[in-house]
Each structure stands twice: as C-alpha cells, then as structure tokens.
Scaffold this motif. Structure first.
Motif, PDB file in Angstrom:
ATOM      1  N   ILE A 189      86.664  76.606  62.783  1.00 24.64           N
ATOM      2  CA  ILE A 189      87.131  77.981  63.008  1.00 24.64           C
ATOM      3  C   ILE A 189      86.086  78.964  62.499  1.00 24.64           C
ATOM      4  CG2 ILE A 189      88.807  79.694  62.153  1.00 24.64           C
ATOM      5  CD1 ILE A 189      90.935  77.903  62.875  1.00 24.64           C
ATOM      6  N   LEU A 190      85.556  78.671  61.327  1.00 22.07           N
ATOM      7  CA  LEU A 190      84.570  79.579  60.733  1.00 22.07           C
ATOM      8  C   LEU A 190      83.335  79.652  61.630  1.00 22.07           C
ATOM      9  CD1 LEU A 190      84.922  78.371  57.031  1.00 22.07           C
ATOM     10  CD2 LEU A 190      85.770  80.523  57.970  1.00 22.07           C
ATOM     11  N   GLN A 191      82.916  78.501  62.127  1.00 21.29           N
ATOM     12  CA  GLN A 191      81.668  78.459  62.895  1.00 21.29           C
ATOM     13  C   GLN A 191      81.800  79.027  64.313  1.00 21.29           C
ATOM     14  OE1 GLN A 191      80.642  74.324  62.565  1.00 21.29           O
ATOM     15  NE2 GLN A 191      80.485  74.508  60.350  1.00 21.29           N
ATOM     16  N   LEU A 202     100.434  83.248  50.388  1.00 25.82           N
ATOM     17  CA  LEU A 202      99.428  83.231  49.318  1.00 25.82           C
ATOM     18  C   LEU A 202      99.842  82.143  48.333  1.00 25.82           C
ATOM     19  CD1 LEU A 202      96.904  84.591  48.042  1.00 25.82           C
ATOM     20  CD2 LEU A 202      98.478  86.025  46.751  1.00 25.82           C
ATOM     21  N   THR A 203      99.068  81.060  48.283  1.00 24.62           N
ATOM     22  CA  THR A 203      99.371  79.942  47.388  1.00 24.62           C
ATOM     23  C   THR A 203      98.061  79.600  46.664  1.00 24.62           C
ATOM     24  OG1 THR A 203      98.698  78.254  48.982  1.00 24.62           O
ATOM     25  CG2 THR A 203     100.992  78.973  49.092  1.00 24.62           C
ATOM     26  N   PRO A 204      98.099  78.747  45.649  1.00 28.26           N
ATOM     27  CA  PRO A 204      96.832  78.371  45.011  1.00 28.26           C
ATOM     28  C   PRO A 204      95.837  77.817  46.029  1.00 28.26           C
ATOM     29  CG  PRO A 204      98.682  77.601  43.711  1.00 28.26           C
ATOM     30  CD  PRO A 204      99.264  78.170  44.981  1.00 28.26           C
ATOM     31  N   GLU A 205      96.343  77.143  47.080  1.00 32.04           N
ATOM     32  CA  GLU A 205      95.439  76.579  48.100  1.00 32.04           C
ATOM     33  C   GLU A 205      94.837  77.630  49.008  1.00 32.04           C
ATOM     34  OE1 GLU A 205      96.425  73.299  50.759  1.00 32.04           O
ATOM     35  OE2 GLU A 205      97.585  72.465  49.109  1.00 32.04           O
ATOM     36  N   THR A 206      95.626  78.666  49.320  1.00 30.54           N
ATOM     37  CA  THR A 206      95.129  79.649  50.293  1.00 30.54           C
ATOM     38  C   THR A 206      94.433  80.827  49.629  1.00 30.54           C
ATOM     39  OG1 THR A 206      97.232  80.836  50.329  1.00 30.54           O
ATOM     40  CG2 THR A 206      96.938  79.101  51.966  1.00 30.54           C
ATOM     41  N   LYS A 207      94.598  80.986  48.316  1.00 32.90           N
ATOM     42  CA  LYS A 207      93.933  82.109  47.632  1.00 32.90           C
ATOM     43  C   LYS A 207      92.422  81.926  47.784  1.00 32.90           C
ATOM     44  CE  LYS A 207      94.154  84.365  43.057  1.00 32.90           C
ATOM     45  NZ  LYS A 207      93.242  85.378  43.363  1.00 32.90           N
ATOM     46  N   GLY A 208      91.774  82.900  48.389  1.00 34.55           N
ATOM     47  CA  GLY A 208      90.319  82.826  48.581  1.00 34.55           C
ATOM     48  C   GLY A 208      89.895  81.754  49.567  1.00 34.55           C
ATOM     49  N   ILE A 209      90.785  81.341  50.467  1.00 30.10           N
ATOM     50  CA  ILE A 209      90.407  80.305  51.450  1.00 30.10           C
ATOM     51  C   ILE A 209      89.235  80.827  52.295  1.00 30.10           C
ATOM     52  CG2 ILE A 209      92.113  80.949  53.239  1.00 30.10           C
ATOM     53  CD1 ILE A 209      92.590  77.932  53.663  1.00 30.10           C
ATOM     54  N   ILE A 210      89.182  82.162  52.482  1.00 29.89           N
ATOM     55  CA  ILE A 210      87.998  82.758  53.101  1.00 29.89           C
ATOM     56  C   ILE A 210      87.232  83.455  51.974  1.00 29.89           C
ATOM     57  CG2 ILE A 210      87.113  84.312  54.905  1.00 29.89           C
ATOM     58  CD1 ILE A 210      88.833  82.312  56.292  1.00 29.89           C
ATOM     59  N   ASN A 211      86.286  82.717  51.415  1.00 25.99           N
ATOM     60  CA  ASN A 211      85.467  83.260  50.329  1.00 25.99           C
ATOM     61  C   ASN A 211      84.001  83.219  50.760  1.00 25.99           C
ATOM     62  OD1 ASN A 211      84.848  80.591  50.276  1.00 25.99           O
ATOM     63  ND2 ASN A 211      85.746  80.163  48.282  1.00 25.99           N
ATOM     64  N   GLU A 212      83.103  83.429  49.809  1.00 27.19           N
ATOM     65  CA  GLU A 212      81.675  83.494  50.162  1.00 27.19           C
ATOM     66  C   GLU A 212      81.226  82.228  50.899  1.00 27.19           C
ATOM     67  OE1 GLU A 212      79.017  84.824  47.135  1.00 27.19           O
ATOM     68  OE2 GLU A 212      77.434  84.909  48.661  1.00 27.19           O
ATOM     69  N   GLU A 213      81.661  81.076  50.375  1.00 22.59           N
ATOM     70  CA  GLU A 213      81.251  79.791  50.974  1.00 22.59           C
ATOM     71  C   GLU A 213      81.703  79.717  52.436  1.00 22.59           C
ATOM     72  OE1 GLU A 213      82.113  75.230  50.120  1.00 22.59           O
ATOM     73  OE2 GLU A 213      82.503  76.579  48.419  1.00 22.59           O
ATOM     74  N   ALA A 214      82.922  80.214  52.684  1.00 23.13           N
ATOM     75  CA  ALA A 214      83.442  80.204  54.058  1.00 23.13           C
ATOM     76  C   ALA A 214      82.728  81.252  54.899  1.00 23.13           C
ATOM     77  CB  ALA A 214      84.941  80.475  54.033  1.00 23.13           C
ATOM     78  N   LEU A 215      82.511  82.432  54.346  1.00 21.88           N
ATOM     79  CA  LEU A 215      81.886  83.520  55.117  1.00 21.88           C
ATOM     80  C   LEU A 215      80.483  83.133  55.576  1.00 21.88           C
ATOM     81  CD1 LEU A 215      83.149  86.501  52.952  1.00 21.88           C
ATOM     82  CD2 LEU A 215      83.721  86.083  55.356  1.00 21.88           C
ATOM     83  N   LYS A 216      79.796  82.358  54.721  1.00 21.97           N
ATOM     84  CA  LYS A 216      78.445  81.881  55.057  1.00 21.97           C
ATOM     85  C   LYS A 216      78.434  81.131  56.383  1.00 21.97           C
ATOM     86  CE  LYS A 216      76.427  80.737  50.673  1.00 21.97           C
ATOM     87  NZ  LYS A 216      76.534  79.671  49.706  1.00 21.97           N
ATOM     88  N   LYS A 217      79.556  80.448  56.671  1.00 15.96           N
ATOM     89  CA  LYS A 217      79.596  79.591  57.866  1.00 15.96           C
ATOM     90  C   LYS A 217      79.974  80.363  59.127  1.00 15.96           C
ATOM     91  CE  LYS A 217      81.015  75.706  55.013  1.00 15.96           C
ATOM     92  NZ  LYS A 217      82.158  74.988  54.508  1.00 15.96           N
ATOM     93  N   LYS A 240      80.704  91.970  50.036  1.00 21.54           N
ATOM     94  CA  LYS A 240      79.277  91.594  50.065  1.00 21.54           C
ATOM     95  C   LYS A 240      78.823  91.375  51.499  1.00 21.54           C
ATOM     96  CE  LYS A 240      78.753  88.602  46.212  1.00 21.54           C
ATOM     97  NZ  LYS A 240      78.519  87.230  45.848  1.00 21.54           N
ATOM     98  N   TYR A 241      79.677  90.662  52.274  1.00 21.22           N
ATOM     99  CA  TYR A 241      79.302  90.302  53.647  1.00 21.22           C
ATOM    100  C   TYR A 241      79.460  91.461  54.627  1.00 21.22           C
ATOM    101  CZ  TYR A 241      77.901  85.600  52.744  1.00 21.22           C
ATOM    102  OH  TYR A 241      77.191  84.527  52.317  1.00 21.22           O
TER     103      TYR A 241
END
Ligand SMILES: NC(=O)C1=CN([C@@H]2O[C@H](COP(=O)(O)OP(=O)(O)OC[C@H]3O[C@@H](n4cnc5c(N)ncnc54)[C@H](O)[C@@H]3O)[C@@H](O)[C@H]2O)C=CC1
Ligand SMILES: O=C(O)CCC(=O)C(=O)O
Length: 524
Positions: A189-191, A202-217, A240-241
């Motif tokens: 999806i990211l790519q 919003l759960t511990p799993e989904t918090k920040g699921i789209i973060n810098e590492e994901a945005l990079k892709k 940042k992005y």
C-alpha cells in the motif's frame, strides 16, 4: 426513577426513547456544572468532548451505564469502568456513512485544492493556474483498516474509477473479493498508493502505523488522509515529509491533541483540516443518539443490551462458576489473534472434560472477544461476538469431544487463515490456575499472563544460552521460561515471560540469532 446526565451535544430528537420514558429524568449539563449532583446520576451520555476518567467515575457511585453516542470510546476509561462494574455502550454504525462521506469530501477537496481556491476567491483573487488539481479516476487508493468506514470508502472509490488496495489483518480473501478490492500488505500500500487513508481504531498496534519508516516507502507526491483518530499517522514524522516536499498533500479531521492549537502541520498550504467533523451530520447524530438512548432504556428495563463494550451477558451466579474458563477462553482467543498474522476465516473450538458441563456457548463468545481485542474498539463482547465474527466473514464452529489430552478440562481453538492453521489449547487446573498446554503443534505449559515472547527455533545445543545472553546483555530479567519440542534436533519453541515488553531493538537482536526461526511477542 433514574437520572441521566447528557454531558455533550447529543441530538435532542435522538433522545426521544428516554424523553418518552416516565421513569427517566434527563439532565443536559456538563459534568463539572456545580448544579449537577453527580452522586445520583445512573446513566451518563457523552460524545467525545467529555473525558470519562476513573476520577469522574469515583464521583458517581450510582453510575450504572456510560453511553458513547459514536464509535471510538477512547475518551472513556473502559478498564476503570469495567472494574467499577459500569457498563459502557456505544453506537457502532450510526455514523459510518457520514464519516465515509466526509473522508471522501476531504479526498476530493485535497485533490482539487478546493479549500485553498475558495479562500483565494474570497480574498478577491482569481488564480486559475495555481489551483490545477489531479483526478481521482485511475488512481490507486490505499485503505488501512477495512471495517465499516473503510468498506464504505472502498465502495465510493470504485464508483470514481479508482483502484482500491486494502490492508487489514482481519480481512479474508472472500470478503475482499466481494468488495472488489485488492487485499495486500501495508508495504504494498505504501509503495503503490497515490492516496492513503487510515480507518483503524487507535490501538498500540495502529499508533504511528504511518510513521517515518512507512513514509519513506511511499511514492513522491502521495496524499494522506486521517479521519479516524489522531496518532495513527505520526504527526511529527508527517510534518517532516510535508516540509521536504515528499508528501503532496494531507487531509486531517483528527489530531493527537484536540484542538491541536499551534501545530507544525497547520502552516502548510497543502494540508487541509476540519475540526473532527466526520460524524457531524444531522443524520449521524440522530442515528447515534437514538441507538444509545434506546439501549439505555433497554438496560433500565432489565433487558440485555446489544452494543456493550464490557458487559458479560449472563447472571452473576453463572458468571462466577464460569469465570476461570471464561478467562482462559479469552486468553486463548487473544493469543491466537497475536500469533496469526493473516486473515482468519474460521475459528473452531473444541471443549472436553469437565468444562463441557458449563455454558460453552458463552465461553465461545469470550474466546471471540479475546480474539477481536485490540483490533476493533467497538462492540466486541460476549453479547454480540458471534455477530461481529459473522460480519467479518469468520465461521465459528463449536464441538464437544471426549479427548481432554490427560487434563480434567481442555479448550482447544484452531484459527484457519488463507495459508495456515494455528491451534492453541488451554486448561484450568484447580488451585493452580489457567495454563496454555499446546501451541501450534507443540506441547508446552505456561501461564497466559503479562508480557510473553513466543519463539520458534531449531533444537540445537546452546540456543537457550544465546537467547539468555542477548537478554542478559540488556539487563532483562526472564521471569519464566518454558520449552517444547517434537523431536531432538528438530523444530522447537520457547515461551518466555518478562516484567515488561521487550523493545524493538531487543526483539530484533533475538530474531537475528542463527537458530531462531521466528519471534512473536504476546501481551496478555
Ligand atoms: N472522524 C470521526 O468523526 C469518526 C472517526 N471514527 C474512527 O474511525 C475508526 C474506524 O471506524 P469503523 O470503521 O466504524 O471501525 P471498525 O471496527 O468497523 O473498523 C476498524 C478496522 O480496522 C482494522 N484494524 C485493526 N487493527 C488494524 C491494523 N493494525 N492494521 C490494519 N487494520 C486494522 C480492523 O480489523 C477493522 O476492520 C474508529 O475506530 C474511530 O476511531 C469513527 C467515526 C467517526
Ligand atoms: O461525536 C463525534 O462527533 C465524534 C465521532 C467519532 O469520532 C466516533 O464516533 O468515533
């Protein structure tokens, strides 16, 4: 007579079932209004503005039920309510269409620069060249979270000629095919997406699921939308992005802190925002108010409610008898959901031994509520767990067997996904407690509680030492450790318990050890 405090702006028309109840007295005031005597209130109706904390509940000793006129219950301390015996209910589907439509309006506005162009014309400008947009037609839309709202967005996107890619660990192939969407991984999806929209709780799993590492892709120029909950897209990383020009546009209806105040994202022209308006339509507000008002009335009439987040739907007597098995069933379900990373289309439960004398249907629902825990923030309890499974395309089978594997009682659950099946067995031993005795083909024996780590590895000399070494180097104390294997030198597993969860770095060091096949944290 019971008093109901309506603390937020809830549709008056929707309150009709309560206004019409001669036993109900409705008070429409804030919880901190000095004229309100909190101690006599029996029902509290809120939207998202009122924070229902443990402290507030402590001031309301007669409070029996909290109703959220909406989906997300993140403004309510549900564990505290449960501990106090207060039922929490919500209105899971009354605002689905409104939120999907709002997301779509945000998407179209973003692609056609409508808010910016609107302000420009109002400022007596006529800059046609500056506001050249992009069509939705033919674009790849990535949807993260394919529940009620995600599915409605997918339907609309297809009508607009978009290709829809979705990521949802609960989505089965059959349901994806039915919805005409491509079920894929988050990375894909990211790519591949031109536009990405998030619709998870919003759960511990989904918090920040789209973060810098994901945005990079993501593709350069990608557009991102969040009309679910602030924090699913990490706001600092997103800023940042946007600043470096990689992200082409952003639409936000929700923020990590609401209102967001001076926020780094607000200064960018290609970031469009609304003040949490997803559910703000007359229709949605009428729907959610009517749903919760009807439920509160049903409850005070002594009948079971159907949209409770935390209510076991059985009498106190039976509840006490069944309690130990209830807990282990829930834990088995929760272990399964944390271990099976693919869409599950079948859950089969086999009861054997003394547990078969009890209400096993109730235990099946408890197992399902454990299975859905942490994935869906609504409505997953024993009252309607089966309906939730059905809605998500999961077949639930229950049978009784004489094979208790040497235990007095045994609950065995197999989750079948597209590729694999995973079985967990548990038992409850008097004066000893709940134990998990079988995990994915291996006999084992551990207490299902706290921060666990399930490791699949090769049965080679030194493996336990290597794991111990990594943990020791990081000053991590192993609380307990259990091992299981099928044959010498073959595949084996260990389950370790810690006082706190391991960090990403510690997990990755363990995962890099030669003998390790896979590692899987389980938090219960
Ligand atoms: N902006 C607004 O005013 C509104 C916002 N919302 C928010 O939208 C969210 C979604 O609402 P619904 O669609 O009704 O909920 P839902 O429970 O029907 O759907 C949530 C979906 O997210 C999926 N999911 C959970 N964890 C995931 C993960 N790690 N990765 C990918 N998918 C995951 C679940 O499997 C589920 O299918 C709610 O949790 C609420 O926070 C809801 C209504 C109004
Ligand atoms: O009450 C509202 O307007 C917020 C709706 C919402 O975010 C929800 O239902 O989760």
């Amino acid at each position: 007579m019971y008093q109901i405090l309506v603390a937020d702006a809830i549709s008056e028309e929707g309150l009709y079932p309560l206004l019409n109840d001669t036993n109900a007295e409705i008070i429409q005031k804030k919880t901190d209004d000095p004229e309100v005597d909190l101690s006599t209130i029996k029902a509290l109706l809120v939207r998202s503005a009122t924070k229902v904390t443990d402290e507030l509940m402590a001031e309301m000793p007669n409070l029996k039920i909290i109703a959220r006129a909406g989906v997300g219950v993140d403004n309510i301390d549900v564990p505290a309510a449960t501990k106090r015996g207060i039922i929490v209910i919500n209105a899971p589907d009354g605002n689905t269409i409104s939120t999907a439509e709002h997301t779509f309006a945000m998407m179209a506005s973003l692609m056609r620069n409508i808010p910016q162009a609107h302000s420009s014309v109002k400022n007596l400008e006529w800059k046609r060249n500056q506001y050249v947009g992009t069509e939705l037609f033919g674009k790849n839309l990535g949807i993260v979270g394919m529940g009620r709202i995600g599915s409605e967005i997918a339907k609309r996107a297809k009508v607009f000629g978009m290709s829809v890619l979705v990521f949802d660990p609960f989505l089965t192939k059959e349901r994806a095919a039915k919805l005409g969407v491509e079920s894929t991984t988050l990375d894909e999806i990211l790519q591949r997406s031109d536009i990405i929209t998030v619709h998870t709780p919003l759960t511990p799993e989904t918090k920040g699921i789209i973060n810098e590492e994901a945005l990079k892709k993501t593709k350069k120029g990608v557009r991102l939308l969040n009309c679910a909950r602030g924090g699913i897209i990490d706001e600092q990383d997103l800023a940042k992005y946007v600043a470096n020009g990689h992200v082409g546009g952003v639409a936000l209806d929700v923020f990590e802190t609401e209102p967001p105040g001076e926020h780094p994202l607000l200064k960018y022209d290609n970031v469009i925002v609304t003040p949490h308006l997803g559910a703000s339509t007359k229709e949605a507000q009428l729907n959610v108010a009517t749903q919760v008002a009807q439920e509160v009335r049903t409850y005070f009439e002594g009948n079971p409610v159907s949209n409770s987040i935390n209510l076991p739907a059985i009498s106190k007597d039976i509840y006490e008898k069944i309690q130990p098995f209830y807990q282990i069933s829930k834990q088995i379900g929760n272990i399964l959901t944390q271990c099976v990373k693919e869409g599950v289309h079948e859950l089969s439960i086999t009861y054997s031994g003394s547990v078969t004398e009890l209400e096993t249907a109730y235990l099946t629902k408890a197992m399902l509520s454990g299975f859905f825990k942490g994935r869906i923030d609504v409505n997953v309890n024993e009252v309607n767990a089966l309906l939730t499974a059905k809605e998500r395309g999961i077949t639930v089978g229950e049978k009784i067997s004489t094979e208790a594997f040497g235990y007095d009682n045994c609950i065995s659950v197999t989750a079948k996904g597209e590729e694999n099946a995973f079985t967990v067995r548990g038992t409850f031993i008097d004066h000893y407690g709940p134990r998990i005795v079988y995990l994915n083909g291996f006999n084992i024996d551990f207490l299902p509680e706290g921060n666990l780590l399930y490791i699949q590895h090769m049965d080679r000399p030194g493996v336990i030492g290597h794991v111990g070494q990594v943990l020791g180097d990081h000053h991590i104390n192993i609380a307990t450790m259990q091992v299981g294997r099928k044959q010498a030198g073959g595949e084996a597993i260990m389950v370790l318990a810690f006082d706190k969860p391991l960090s990403e770095n510690e997990l990755s060091l363990l995962n890099n050890l030669d003998e390790i096949v896979s590692i899987n944290p389980i938090i219960l």
